[in-house]
Write a protein that holds these residues in place. Sequence first.
Motif, short mmCIF file in Angstrom:
data_model
loop_
_atom_site.label_atom_id
_atom_site.label_comp_id
_atom_site.label_asym_id
_atom_site.label_seq_id
_atom_site.Cartn_x
_atom_site.Cartn_y
_atom_site.Cartn_z
N UNK A 238 0.78 -1.10 0.00
CA UNK A 238 0.01 0.10 0.04
C UNK A 238 0.78 1.17 -0.11
N UNK A 239 0.63 2.14 -0.87
CA UNK A 239 1.39 3.51 -0.78
C UNK A 239 2.34 3.39 -2.13
N UNK A 240 2.60 2.23 -2.63
CA UNK A 240 3.58 2.13 -3.64
C UNK A 240 3.30 2.43 -4.80
N UNK A 241 3.68 2.94 -5.80
CA UNK A 241 3.26 3.38 -6.98
C UNK A 241 3.09 1.79 -8.06
N UNK A 242 2.10 1.94 -8.93
CA UNK A 242 1.43 0.80 -9.55
C UNK A 242 2.68 -0.10 -10.13
N UNK A 289 10.94 -2.73 -1.83
CA UNK A 289 9.67 -2.21 -1.22
C UNK A 289 9.86 -1.01 -0.27
N UNK A 290 11.09 -1.15 0.49
CA UNK A 290 11.85 -0.05 1.33
C UNK A 290 12.17 1.17 0.77
N UNK A 291 12.85 1.08 -0.48
CA UNK A 291 13.45 1.99 -1.41
C UNK A 291 12.90 1.97 -2.79
N UNK A 292 11.72 2.52 -3.08
CA UNK A 292 10.99 2.13 -4.58
C UNK A 292 11.79 2.73 -5.49
N UNK A 293 12.87 3.73 -5.06
CA UNK A 293 13.45 4.65 -6.11
C UNK A 293 14.39 3.57 -6.98
N UNK A 294 14.66 2.50 -6.29
CA UNK A 294 15.71 1.69 -7.06
C UNK A 294 14.92 0.70 -8.14
N UNK A 295 13.60 0.64 -8.08
CA UNK A 295 12.82 -0.26 -8.97
C UNK A 295 12.89 -0.03 -10.41
N UNK A 296 13.25 0.93 -10.86
CA UNK A 296 13.70 1.25 -12.39
C UNK A 296 15.02 0.58 -12.65
N UNK A 297 15.89 0.41 -11.82
CA UNK A 297 17.16 0.00 -12.09
C UNK A 297 17.00 -1.73 -12.22
N UNK A 298 15.98 -2.46 -11.42
CA UNK A 298 15.85 -3.88 -11.19
C UNK A 298 15.04 -4.44 -12.40
N UNK A 299 14.19 -3.56 -12.88
CA UNK A 299 13.09 -3.96 -13.81
C UNK A 299 13.80 -4.83 -14.81
#
Length: 391
Positions: A238-242, A289-299
């Motif tokens: 909850x609260x994370x981007x789609x 989950x704790x640092x959503x800013x790294x999501x784009x690097x892991x996709x």
Amino acid sequence: MSENRWDNAGQQIRDAVDDAIYYGDFTNLSRSIGNVINDTIDTVKGGSREKRQSRTSRQDASGQAHSASGAGDSPASLYERQPDGQVSSVLMCVIGSVLTVVFGICFIVFLIVVLAGGFPALAGMIFFAVLTVIALVPAVRGSFHWRRIRRYRRYLRAIRQSVNIPIRELAERTGKSLEYTTNDLLRMIDLHWFRQAHVDEETHYLILSDAAYQDYLSAKRDYTDRERRAAESQKKNDGLSPECRSLIEKGEEYIRHIHESNERIPGEEFSAKLDQLERVVARIFEVVRAHPEVASDLDKLMSYYLPTTKKLLDAYQELDRQPVAGQNIASSKREIEEAVDTLNQAFEKLLDSLFEDRVWDISSDISVLHTVLAQDGLKEGAFEKKTESNH
């Protein structure tokens, strides 16, 4: 790191795994995967350093359940074809009914005599009343048992070759309620008409064999665990981007596949490797989950490496299912095990690289803190220096 770099690295690994599975030759697969992943991780670290330098110049401080089936006994061996009491129940019903009628008629005759004033016939009326009740008991019991046998045969026709069946379907066959049918089946199990059967009164299922029941319980526990994990994951997400939520959910699917593969694959040594793999991958997505800013690097990384891991585990299970394990199969399994070792090392490097930016930011904050403390005269030694300069 550019998108093309991810694409090329992922394509190389995917081609290597596809070729190994297609030709059945897993030789040097681990080394090939390791070389590509190490090059890729090194490039990620280089790109991370460049991004840190860019952030420093801007001073930006902003900092995711079967049918269970028994593998042993055939359904026909799990229940009685000819349940006990078929003949005796008929005899009890017929004889009891005949005697009930005879004694009942006698009772009525003596009752009429008594009502007409023949009180001496009262003893005879009571005598035949008792005999009528005594004769009625076996008639009722025989009739009840015979009807149960008829319901049992209807149950068997509904079960056919199944080893588990919803009790609701059996209730519809006999026109009885769900509760009545459940109790009826439990009584038949007590009578040993069903030799190994179990009734799950919570989900209202009849399971015919012990092996199927254990599988059913395991599947039920897995389903409950999946529902619990899904609820916990939903709460955490909850609260994370789609986009970030989608990435984490996809990662959790791969984690479940690793866990389920580990459950199916025997061998303590390889199981320990898969335990480690599951923990590391789960930790990576906890960081996301704790640092959503790294999501784009892991996709891109996850879209290549985790599918490769899944494909290798599926191939290992296929090899493990072969009835005769020759030298080629044993060699291929060893290569896959080594490839899993390489993937473990790679994912650990990846996890470490995710924390590299955080460690650097913390070091920068500590350095700034020391500077501010020194300027305010609060750092050890700074007060003495300040006093000397005043003198």
